[in-house]
Each structure stands twice: as structure tokens, then as C-alpha cells.
Design a protein around this motif. Structure first.
Motif: not given
Length: 464
Positions: A250-257, A427-434
Motif C-alpha cells: 500500500k506504500e508503493w511510492r515509498l517502497l520504490l523510493a 540514489s542521490l535523487i531518491c535520498v533528496r526526495w525522501l
């Protein structure tokens, strides 16, 4: 009578004091158990990886075409990665439903038994096609075992940690990767000094058979640790998830990030520690023993950088450390690869060492960063799925793609450098988004104090 009551009170106080002392020792014991357990798991996993680079090709996939032999050998290496999500789901479910400790005892046993069995396998010359078939089966079991190990080890240490020190304690599970690599390189470095005929006939088996000794030590240490306090609290309050996987998806966006954030920590290590052995020995014709000696010094560096990075992240912020490491990673392959091509022990060690500073610093703290994104009731399943899906893709395929690039462009190196930089950028892009997401959640939570604790996300990017 008074004396009896006094003695009883004294005994009660003594028992309470001993109980508090035992509970106080649990965080350190849990960190040690996570460190030793993951050391064993990664020793076994890296032993296979090293053997895949220098042994398994000719012994289990003989042929005249060097590229096909290497790809077949690395293909079995990749199979273990593709099995890791299955292990993450299986042992994540056990860990979220039945307990972190129970799951970890099973992963440790499965890994050690599979590894020892690899050391006993007949080669293709001895048994024909059955030999590589058995190798694939045992590699699958290794992948399932390590797929369940990482998440549980991180949680066992992190959920036992004192308040404010979860990032540092969780990093001890990550240290097992470096120490496992050190032990594996030592074992194969010693074995590789044998005459080539002896090494290829029996010397390569010794590192695998030695795993039985490590299993005994790890089993005893891990058995002495209590179950995670957070799991016990959930169990007491009847908050155990009925279907952790369904809740996670159910938290698929968070999982992908979270998957994307893990990419560099995994792909970078397997590029530098595994593919570089093949590149240096097969494409640059450097001495195998010298390359393994260089990798040993790099592994020692990796261990200490990981420990230091976890301490720095605990004080100055996990997201900040991850960002700096990823930025350096985008640049470093353009320095590393020319240095390795120079072909001396010093240049190889320096080149791979510069990349290792970024890789190990990033890897040390990514566990604490990703773990805090998910509620405790689904945490084992969620972080295992994120890490192991990433491992299957980034870890399993990195040596294969890098080998194809080397075959196509060697002695050129720019294509391989761009490949390395690309997964660091992702990974840099995902870390900054999170990190921005967590900062926004914390701002919202100021009007509702304690909401994050109620959700079970007690240690994460913002909390560190």
C-alpha cells in the motif's frame, strides 16, 4: 521474622539490579550479534562472489570463449541476488509475525549449510552437468538466506538501541559486510598462494568449508540476545500485522523510493569489490595475488569508514552524509579507473579506496535512513523487500553489465565510469526526495506531538 523479610527484600533488590544490568547489556549484545551474524552471512556471500570471479568459470562452466565462461559464472552469482527478494519476503513475514530473533537464527543456519555444501561440490570434469546444476541450487539457497538476514540484523540492533543512538547501533549490521569481505579476501588470498594446480583442485574449497566454524560462533552469540523490545511491545498490544506484505505494498511510492535510495550502496560495492577483480585480472592481466592483496587493504578501509560515517551521521544528520557520499560517487569513477589501469598495487589500492570512501560511507547509514520510513508492524518486510529487490537488480546485474562494457570498450574505461556515476545519481535523487518528504512530515507532526511514535516510525531520516 524481620531478618527474613530483610533478606527477602535484599534478594528482590539484587534480582532487580541484575535484571536491569542484563537489560542494559542487551543493546551492546544485540549490536554484537548483528555484527557477527552479518559478518558470517557476507563472508559466505563474498566467498562465492570471489570464487565466481576467479574459479567457478573454468571449473563449472569450461569452454574456449572467455566471455561466455565469465558470464555463466557471474550468471550464477546473479541468481543468488534474484533469490534475495524471496528470502526477504519469507523471513520478513516470519520476523514481523513471529519475531526478529527467530527469523535470524534460521537465516544464519541456512546460509552456513549452503556454503559448506558448495565447498563439497564435484566439478564439471568430475560430474558433468549435475555440478553446475547443484551450484545453482545452493546459490539460490544462499540468496534466500541473505535476503532475510539484512533486515532482521538491522532491526535487532536498531530496535534494541538506546534513545538517540539508533543510527549508530543499526550500522553494526552494515559493518558485517566489510568484515565479511575482509575474511573472505584473507581466506582466498591465502588459498591463492598455493600452486595453481592445488588451488584449482582443492584450495578454493577451504574458504567455503571454514564457514561451519563461523556458524557455531555466530549461533551462540545470537542465541544470547533477547527479542526486539519493539516487537515484544507490539505482541503485547496485539499490534502484529496480519499480512505485512499487503500493508507494505500500500506504500508503493515509498517502497520504490527506498529501492532507489539503496541502489548506490549495493551497486557501488559490487562494482568495486567484485567486478574490479575480474577487470584487473582478466582485462588488464594484473597478478591475481596482488589484486586480492589490494582488495584486502580496501576492505579494511571500508570497515573503518563505515564506523566513522555512522558516528558522523548520528551527530550531523543521515541525509546530509548520504548526499555528500553520493555526490562524491558521481565523480570518483573518473579517478578510480585510470588509477587501476596503471597496474601497481599502490595505484589499484588508491583507486578502489577512493571509491570505497563514498561506497562505505553511504552504505553505513542507508539502513537507518530507510528503516525509519516504515511502521514497526511491517518494518522487517518493508525494508527487506526494498533492500533485496534493489540487491537483485543493482547487485546481481552490476558485474554482468560491467563485464559486457569491459568486453566492448576495454582498454577504454569511460563507459564503465558513466555506468558507475549513473547509479550514484539515481540514489542521490531518491535520498533528496525522501529527506524532503520526512521534513514535511515532521513539520506537520509538530501540531500533533507523538504521532510518529504512534505510527511506529521511531527512527528514521528526520529523527537522526
Amino acid at each position: 521474622m524481620t531478618a527474613v523479610k530483610g533478606a527477602a527484600r535484599a534478594q528482590s533488590h539484587q534480582d532487580e539490579t541484575q535484571g536491569e544490568a542484563a537489560r542494559g547489556a542487551q543493546p551492546k549484545r544485540a549490536a554484537l550479534a548483528s555484527f557477527v551474524g552479518t559478518t558470517i552471512e557476507w563472508y559466505d556471500f563474498y566467498s562465492y562472489a570471489t570464487a565466481a570471479a576467479i574459479v567457478f568459470g573454468p571449473l563449472f562452466f569450461p569452454g574456449e570463449n572467455r566471455l561466455l565462461t565469465l558470464l555463466a559464472s557471474f550468471g550464477t552469482f546473479a541468481i543468488g541476488f534474484f533469490a534475495r527478494p524471496l528470502g526477504g519476503l519469507l523471513f520478513g513475514h516470519i520476523g514481523d509475525r513471529l519475531g526478529r530473533k527467530r527469523s535470524l537464527m534460521l537465516t544464519l543456519t541456512l546460509m552456513a549449510v549452503s556454503t559448506v555444501a558448495i565447498g563439497c561440490l564435484p566439478t564439471y570434469a568430475q560430474a558433468g552437468a549435475i555440478a553446475p546444476a547443484l551450484l545453482v541450487v545452493l546459490r539460490l539457497l544462499q540468496g534466500i538466506a541473505v535476503g532475510g538476514e539484512w533486515g532482521g540484523a538491522v532491526l535487532l540492533a536498531g530496535e534494541h538501541a538506546p534513545a538517540g543512538k539508533r543510527t549508530f547501533f543499526a550500522s553494526f549490521a552494515q559493518l558485517g559486510s566489510a568484515s565479511g569481505l575482509i575474511l573472505s579476501i584473507l581466506a582466498f588470498g591465502i588459498a591463492s598462494k598455493l600452486p595453481n594446480a592445488d588451488f584449482m583442485s582443492w584450495g578454493w574449497r577451504v574458504p567455503f568449508l571454514a564457514s561451519i566454524v563461523l556458524l557455531a560462533v555466530g549461533f551462540l552469540i545470537r542465541a544470547s540476545v533477547n527479542e526486539s523490545p519493539e516487537f515484544e511491545a507490539m505482541k503485547k498490544d496485539d499490534q502484529i500485522a496480519a499480512n505485512p506484505l499487503r500493508e507494505t505494498l500500500k506504500e508503493w511510492r515509498l517502497l520504490l523510493a527506498a529501492i532507489g535510495a539503496n541502489v548506490y550502496g549495493i551497486a557501488g560495492v559490487y562494482f568495486s569489490n567484485i567486478f574490479m577483480i575480474t577487470y584487473a585480472t582478466q582485462y588488464l592481466s594484473l597478478d591475481r595475488s596482488m589484486v586480492l592483496d589490494s582488495m584486502f587493504f580496501v576492505a579494511v578501509l571500508q570497515f573503518f569508514v563505515q564506523l566513522g560515517a555512522a558516528f558522523v551521521a548520528q551527530r550531523f544528520g543521515t541525509a546530509r552524509v548520504l548526499t555528500m557520499a553520493a555526490v562524491w560517487a558521481i565523480v570518483v569513477p573518473f579517478i578510480m579507473l585510470p588509477l587501476v589501469r596503471m597496474g601497481t598495487m599502490g595505484s589499484v589500492t588508491l583507486g578502489v579506496g577512493l571509491a570505497t570512501v563514498a561506497e562505505s560511507g553511504y552504505y553505513a547509514v542507508i539502513a537507518g535512513f530507510v528503516t525509519g520510513l516504515f511502521a514497526a508492524r511491517i518494518r522487517y518486510t518493508a525494508i527487506s523487500l526494498a533492500y533485496q529487490v534493489c540487491g537483485a537488480l543493482a547487485g546481481g546485474l552490476t558485474p554482468l553489465f560491467a563485464t559486457l562494457l569491459a568486453e566492448r570498450f576495454a582498454p577504454g574505461w569511460v563507459a564503465m565510469a558513466l555506468f558507475y556515476s549513473s547509479f550514484a545519481l539515481l540514489s542521490l535523487i531518491c535520498v533528496r526526495w525522501l529527506a524532503r518528504r520526512e521534513a514535511s512530515r515532521d513539520a506537520d507532526a509538530e501540531d500533533n506531538s507523538g504521532s510518529r511514535l504512534a505510527n511506529g516510525a521511531t527512527f528514521g531520516p528526520a529523527a537522526q
